[in-house]
Design a protein around this motif. Structure first.
Motif, PDB file in Angstrom:
ATOM      1  N   LYS A  83     -43.460 -29.555  -2.679  1.00 46.83           N
ATOM      2  CA  LYS A  83     -44.856 -29.904  -2.930  1.00 46.83           C
ATOM      3  C   LYS A  83     -45.255 -29.688  -4.393  1.00 46.83           C
ATOM      4  CE  LYS A  83     -46.716 -31.420   0.900  1.00 46.83           C
ATOM      5  NZ  LYS A  83     -47.663 -32.547   1.016  1.00 46.83           N
ATOM      6  N   GLU A  84     -44.468 -28.911  -5.128  1.00 48.33           N
ATOM      7  CA  GLU A  84     -44.755 -28.723  -6.553  1.00 48.33           C
ATOM      8  C   GLU A  84     -44.603 -30.023  -7.332  1.00 48.33           C
ATOM      9  OE1 GLU A  84     -42.168 -25.689  -7.925  1.00 48.33           O
ATOM     10  OE2 GLU A  84     -43.256 -24.041  -6.956  1.00 48.33           O
ATOM     11  N   LYS A  85     -43.784 -30.938  -6.842  1.00 41.37           N
ATOM     12  CA  LYS A  85     -43.503 -32.195  -7.545  1.00 41.37           C
ATOM     13  C   LYS A  85     -44.433 -33.322  -7.136  1.00 41.37           C
ATOM     14  CE  LYS A  85     -40.054 -30.654  -9.978  1.00 41.37           C
ATOM     15  NZ  LYS A  85     -40.100 -30.626 -11.455  1.00 41.37           N
ATOM     16  N   SER A  86     -44.804 -33.357  -5.868  1.00 43.81           N
ATOM     17  CA  SER A  86     -45.691 -34.405  -5.373  1.00 43.81           C
ATOM     18  C   SER A  86     -46.284 -33.964  -4.046  1.00 43.81           C
ATOM     19  CB  SER A  86     -44.943 -35.722  -5.203  1.00 43.81           C
ATOM     20  OG  SER A  86     -45.756 -36.681  -4.550  1.00 43.81           O
ATOM     21  N   ASP A  87     -47.498 -34.415  -3.782  1.00 40.80           N
ATOM     22  CA  ASP A  87     -48.119 -34.093  -2.498  1.00 40.80           C
ATOM     23  C   ASP A  87     -47.532 -34.939  -1.376  1.00 40.80           C
ATOM     24  OD1 ASP A  87     -49.900 -32.497  -1.067  1.00 40.80           O
ATOM     25  OD2 ASP A  87     -51.423 -34.068  -1.024  1.00 40.80           O
ATOM     26  N   ASN A  88     -46.879 -36.055  -1.740  1.00 41.60           N
ATOM     27  CA  ASN A  88     -46.257 -36.946  -0.757  1.00 41.60           C
ATOM     28  C   ASN A  88     -44.775 -36.603  -0.637  1.00 41.60           C
ATOM     29  OD1 ASN A  88     -48.640 -38.748  -0.444  1.00 41.60           O
ATOM     30  ND2 ASN A  88     -48.200 -39.213  -2.586  1.00 41.60           N
ATOM     31  N   LEU A  89     -44.354 -36.274   0.566  1.00 44.33           N
ATOM     32  CA  LEU A  89     -42.981 -35.834   0.798  1.00 44.33           C
ATOM     33  C   LEU A  89     -42.303 -36.746   1.812  1.00 44.33           C
ATOM     34  CD1 LEU A  89     -40.557 -33.894   0.814  1.00 44.33           C
ATOM     35  CD2 LEU A  89     -41.885 -32.383   2.317  1.00 44.33           C
ATOM     36  N   VAL A  90     -41.102 -37.203   1.489  1.00 45.66           N
ATOM     37  CA  VAL A  90     -40.315 -38.039   2.391  1.00 45.66           C
ATOM     38  C   VAL A  90     -39.018 -37.320   2.746  1.00 45.66           C
ATOM     39  CG1 VAL A  90     -39.059 -40.212   2.671  1.00 45.66           C
ATOM     40  CG2 VAL A  90     -41.283 -40.199   1.541  1.00 45.66           C
ATOM     41  N   THR A  91     -38.742 -37.220   4.035  1.00 39.65           N
ATOM     42  CA  THR A  91     -37.486 -36.642   4.519  1.00 39.65           C
ATOM     43  C   THR A  91     -36.585 -37.775   5.012  1.00 39.65           C
ATOM     44  OG1 THR A  91     -38.317 -36.338   6.775  1.00 39.65           O
ATOM     45  CG2 THR A  91     -38.659 -34.529   5.210  1.00 39.65           C
ATOM     46  N   ILE A  92     -35.283 -37.521   5.065  1.00 37.32           N
ATOM     47  CA  ILE A  92     -34.329 -38.553   5.487  1.00 37.32           C
ATOM     48  C   ILE A  92     -33.474 -38.015   6.624  1.00 37.32           C
ATOM     49  CG2 ILE A  92     -32.706 -40.297   4.620  1.00 37.32           C
ATOM     50  CD1 ILE A  92     -33.540 -39.527   1.786  1.00 37.32           C
ATOM     51  N   CYS A  93     -34.049 -37.148   7.426  1.00 38.82           N
ATOM     52  CA  CYS A  93     -33.332 -36.487   8.514  1.00 38.82           C
ATOM     53  C   CYS A  93     -34.371 -35.961   9.499  1.00 38.82           C
ATOM     54  CB  CYS A  93     -32.499 -35.338   7.947  1.00 38.82           C
ATOM     55  SG  CYS A  93     -31.831 -34.206   9.177  1.00 38.82           S
ATOM     56  N   PRO A  94     -34.173 -36.142  10.810  1.00 41.36           N
ATOM     57  CA  PRO A  94     -35.160 -35.648  11.778  1.00 41.36           C
ATOM     58  C   PRO A  94     -35.313 -34.130  11.765  1.00 41.36           C
ATOM     59  CG  PRO A  94     -33.180 -36.427  12.894  1.00 41.36           C
ATOM     60  CD  PRO A  94     -33.073 -36.865  11.470  1.00 41.36           C
ATOM     61  N   LEU A  95     -34.226 -33.395  11.495  1.00 44.94           N
ATOM     62  CA  LEU A  95     -34.339 -31.944  11.409  1.00 44.94           C
ATOM     63  C   LEU A  95     -35.196 -31.555  10.217  1.00 44.94           C
ATOM     64  CD1 LEU A  95     -31.676 -32.340  13.162  1.00 44.94           C
ATOM     65  CD2 LEU A  95     -31.080 -30.031  12.393  1.00 44.94           C
ATOM     66  N   CYS A  96     -35.002 -32.245   9.086  1.00 45.29           N
ATOM     67  CA  CYS A  96     -35.802 -31.959   7.902  1.00 45.29           C
ATOM     68  C   CYS A  96     -37.281 -32.240   8.169  1.00 45.29           C
ATOM     69  CB  CYS A  96     -35.325 -32.789   6.712  1.00 45.29           C
ATOM     70  SG  CYS A  96     -33.710 -32.325   6.058  1.00 45.29           S
ATOM     71  N   TYR A  97     -37.559 -33.367   8.809  1.00 47.90           N
ATOM     72  CA  TYR A  97     -38.958 -33.678   9.112  1.00 47.90           C
ATOM     73  C   TYR A  97     -39.555 -32.600  10.018  1.00 47.90           C
ATOM     74  CZ  TYR A  97     -43.226 -35.685  10.769  1.00 47.90           C
ATOM     75  OH  TYR A  97     -44.560 -35.850  11.079  1.00 47.90           O
ATOM     76  N   ASN A  98     -38.866 -32.260  11.077  1.00 47.73           N
ATOM     77  CA  ASN A  98     -39.382 -31.279  12.023  1.00 47.73           C
ATOM     78  C   ASN A  98     -39.664 -29.946  11.354  1.00 47.73           C
ATOM     79  OD1 ASN A  98     -39.992 -30.253  14.713  1.00 47.73           O
ATOM     80  ND2 ASN A  98     -38.037 -29.190  14.615  1.00 47.73           N
ATOM     81  N   ASN A  99     -38.813 -29.568  10.411  1.00 49.49           N
ATOM     82  CA  ASN A  99     -38.949 -28.257   9.781  1.00 49.49           C
ATOM     83  C   ASN A  99     -39.926 -28.252   8.609  1.00 49.49           C
ATOM     84  OD1 ASN A  99     -37.500 -26.235  11.115  1.00 49.49           O
ATOM     85  ND2 ASN A  99     -36.486 -25.614   9.229  1.00 49.49           N
ATOM     86  N   LEU A 100     -40.190 -29.414   8.016  1.00 52.77           N
ATOM     87  CA  LEU A 100     -41.018 -29.454   6.814  1.00 52.77           C
ATOM     88  C   LEU A 100     -42.382 -30.111   7.014  1.00 52.77           C
ATOM     89  CD1 LEU A 100     -38.209 -30.525   4.312  1.00 52.77           C
ATOM     90  CD2 LEU A 100     -39.249 -28.254   4.484  1.00 52.77           C
ATOM     91  N   ALA A 101     -42.646 -30.628   8.191  1.00 52.32           N
ATOM     92  CA  ALA A 101     -43.895 -31.372   8.420  1.00 52.32           C
ATOM     93  C   ALA A 101     -45.086 -30.441   8.619  1.00 52.32           C
ATOM     94  CB  ALA A 101     -43.744 -32.306   9.620  1.00 52.32           C
ATOM     95  N   TYR A 102     -45.470 -29.777   7.543  1.00 51.44           N
ATOM     96  CA  TYR A 102     -46.605 -28.867   7.596  1.00 51.44           C
ATOM     97  C   TYR A 102     -47.934 -29.581   7.363  1.00 51.44           C
ATOM     98  CZ  TYR A 102     -43.441 -24.860   7.679  1.00 51.44           C
ATOM     99  OH  TYR A 102     -42.468 -23.945   8.036  1.00 51.44           O
ATOM    100  N   ASP A 103     -47.889 -30.850   6.955  1.00 46.06           N
ATOM    101  CA  ASP A 103     -49.127 -31.610   6.782  1.00 46.06           C
ATOM    102  C   ASP A 103     -48.840 -33.089   6.992  1.00 46.06           C
ATOM    103  OD1 ASP A 103     -48.634 -33.080   4.205  1.00 46.06           O
ATOM    104  OD2 ASP A 103     -48.479 -31.053   3.409  1.00 46.06           O
ATOM    105  N   SER A 104     -49.883 -33.890   7.013  1.00 41.13           N
ATOM    106  CA  SER A 104     -49.761 -35.311   7.343  1.00 41.13           C
ATOM    107  C   SER A 104     -49.147 -36.147   6.225  1.00 41.13           C
ATOM    108  CB  SER A 104     -51.141 -35.881   7.704  1.00 41.13           C
ATOM    109  OG  SER A 104     -52.025 -35.755   6.597  1.00 41.13           O
TER     110      SER A 104
END
Length: 400
Positions: free
Chosen positions: A364-385
């Motif tokens: 989040k230090e680099k951008s407020d918009n975050l894209v993951t390329i793995c379902p585990l990453c999304y599940n673990n990092l999806a702290y906001d919309s």
């Protein structure tokens, strides 16, 4: 070569410099307890082999390793503490050292009996209801990864209110009455299930628009056995992988399209080692996309999947994102990438949470918009919309 010799060949190279600890995700998440870091795991493995009569509890240290392989990329001696952990888990399973993890044993039992870690093959196919697939020698293999995330999230919410000793006792009891594992069908995060089902449907839609013809096995799709391999059940995995391969060959499958990095790495790199004559082509879905995209003006940060960038598997996802928008990589990227903590979600949810919070802040230090390329990453990092899976973000950018 026997298992002990394999482990010794790696641990004997360690010079205890500690460089690996600077990149090990689980060390900080466990209050810098040394046995939960890369160097500590190598030292513990060496001690356990040289002192066979000790009664040290080994399991938590080695089972909590994320297998991200960040350590080997900074080690001057080329020591891979992730491989040490993998081999030690296999050693623990033999019963010669340490204690087997009851949750791991439960998952193993479910996979061997139901071809699913949670016994949910029908539920794993629900996302595809209503979609028409072609009859083709190319099939999409989901690996059940997107589908499991809503269940693991819900189960772990419950676990937060239960002492871990009780969790292990319950897992031991359920292992002996394995049909009870199917009760997990009642425990899932409804919002996340809708999201994960939509992501899979997005992938199918983009592949079809790219002109790719493929089929789907539906309820007949077996789980490919990743947890058997990751948790050290090597002999079981060898048997299971050969059964999985023969199942596909009997159905005339010649090419597999994977949709998550863990399954991709397993089928591309591990299966050929355990399945004689494995000859099915394996390709990641992003490498098949041939679409036109509109521009996204705000810029994004990308969480690269460890099983791609750190396991040396090439893929086009980041190139596609770069063609759409300004991609701002976090400080730790590429060969110094930091894992999201996702692989610890089932056995060590607290560790997974600690790793994910740290990584989320860095991204989040680099951008407020975050894209993951793995379902585990999304599940673990999806702290906001503003955290989106690649399939969702790119699908929104496609020009029809």
């Amino acid at each position: 070569m026997n298992l002990i010799k394999e482990i010794e060949n790696i641990t004997d190279k360690c010079i205890s410099c500690g460089f690996c600890e600077s990149v090990c995700p689980t060390l900080g998440a466990n209050q810098y307890n040394s046995v939960f870091g890369a160097r500590g795991r190598v030292i513990l493995a060496d001690f356990a082999l040289k002192n066979p009569d000790n009664d040290l509890e080994l399991g938590d240290s080695f089972y909590s390793c994320l297998d991200c392989y960040a350590c080997v990329n900074v080690c001057p001696a080329g020591v891979n503490a992730g491989v040490v952990s993998e081999l030690m888990r296999e050693f623990i399973v033999t019963g010669e050292r340490g204690q087997k993890n009851p949750v791991a044993a439960l998952i193993r039992e479910s996979i061997m009996k139901y071809e699913s870690p949670l016994g949910l093959k029908r539920e794993a196919a629900e996302w595809a209801d209503g979609i028409r697939f072609q009859k083709s020698s190319t099939v999409i293999i989901t690996g059940h990864m997107y589908q499991m995330m809503p269940y693991t999230r819900s189960i772990n919410r419950i676990r937060k209110h239960i002492d871990e000793r009780v969790v292990k006792d319950v897992a031991s009891a359920m292992k002996n009455h394995i049909s009870l594992i199917k009760l997990s069908r009642h425990f899932y995060d409804k919002k996340l299930k809708m999201k994960m089902d939509a992501d899979l449907r997005n992938i199918v839609d983009m592949l079809k628009k790219s002109g790719v013809e493929f089929g789907y096995l539906g309820e007949n799709e077996p789980y490919p056995g990743m947890f058997l391999y990751d948790l050290g059940y090597t002999d079981d995995f060898r048997e299971y992988a050969r059964k999985f391969y023969n199942f596909l060959r009997k159905r005339g499958v010649k090419r597999i399209i994977t949709v998550d990095p863990h399954t991709h790495d397993l089928l591309l790199n591990v299966y050929p080692e355990y399945v004689p004559g494995f000859d099915i082509d394996v390709i990641y879905y992003t490498d098949l996309l041939n679409l036109n995209y509109r521009k996204f003006d705000d810029g994004i940060t990308v969480q690269e999947p460890c099983h791609m960038v750190l396991h040396n598997n090439g893929f086009r996802a980041v190139d596609i994102l770069t063609s759409i928008t300004d991609v701002r990589m976090p400080e730790r990227n590429g060969k110094l990438n930091m894992c999201c903590g996702g692989p610890d979600e089932l056995l060590f949810p607290d560790t997974a949470g600690g790793v994910s919070v740290q990584r989320y802040r860095e991204l989040k230090e680099k951008s407020d918009n975050l894209v993951t390329i793995c379902p585990l990453c999304y599940n673990n990092l999806a702290y906001d919309s503003k955290v989106k899976d690649f399939s969702e973000f790119v699908k929104e950018m496609v020009i029809d």
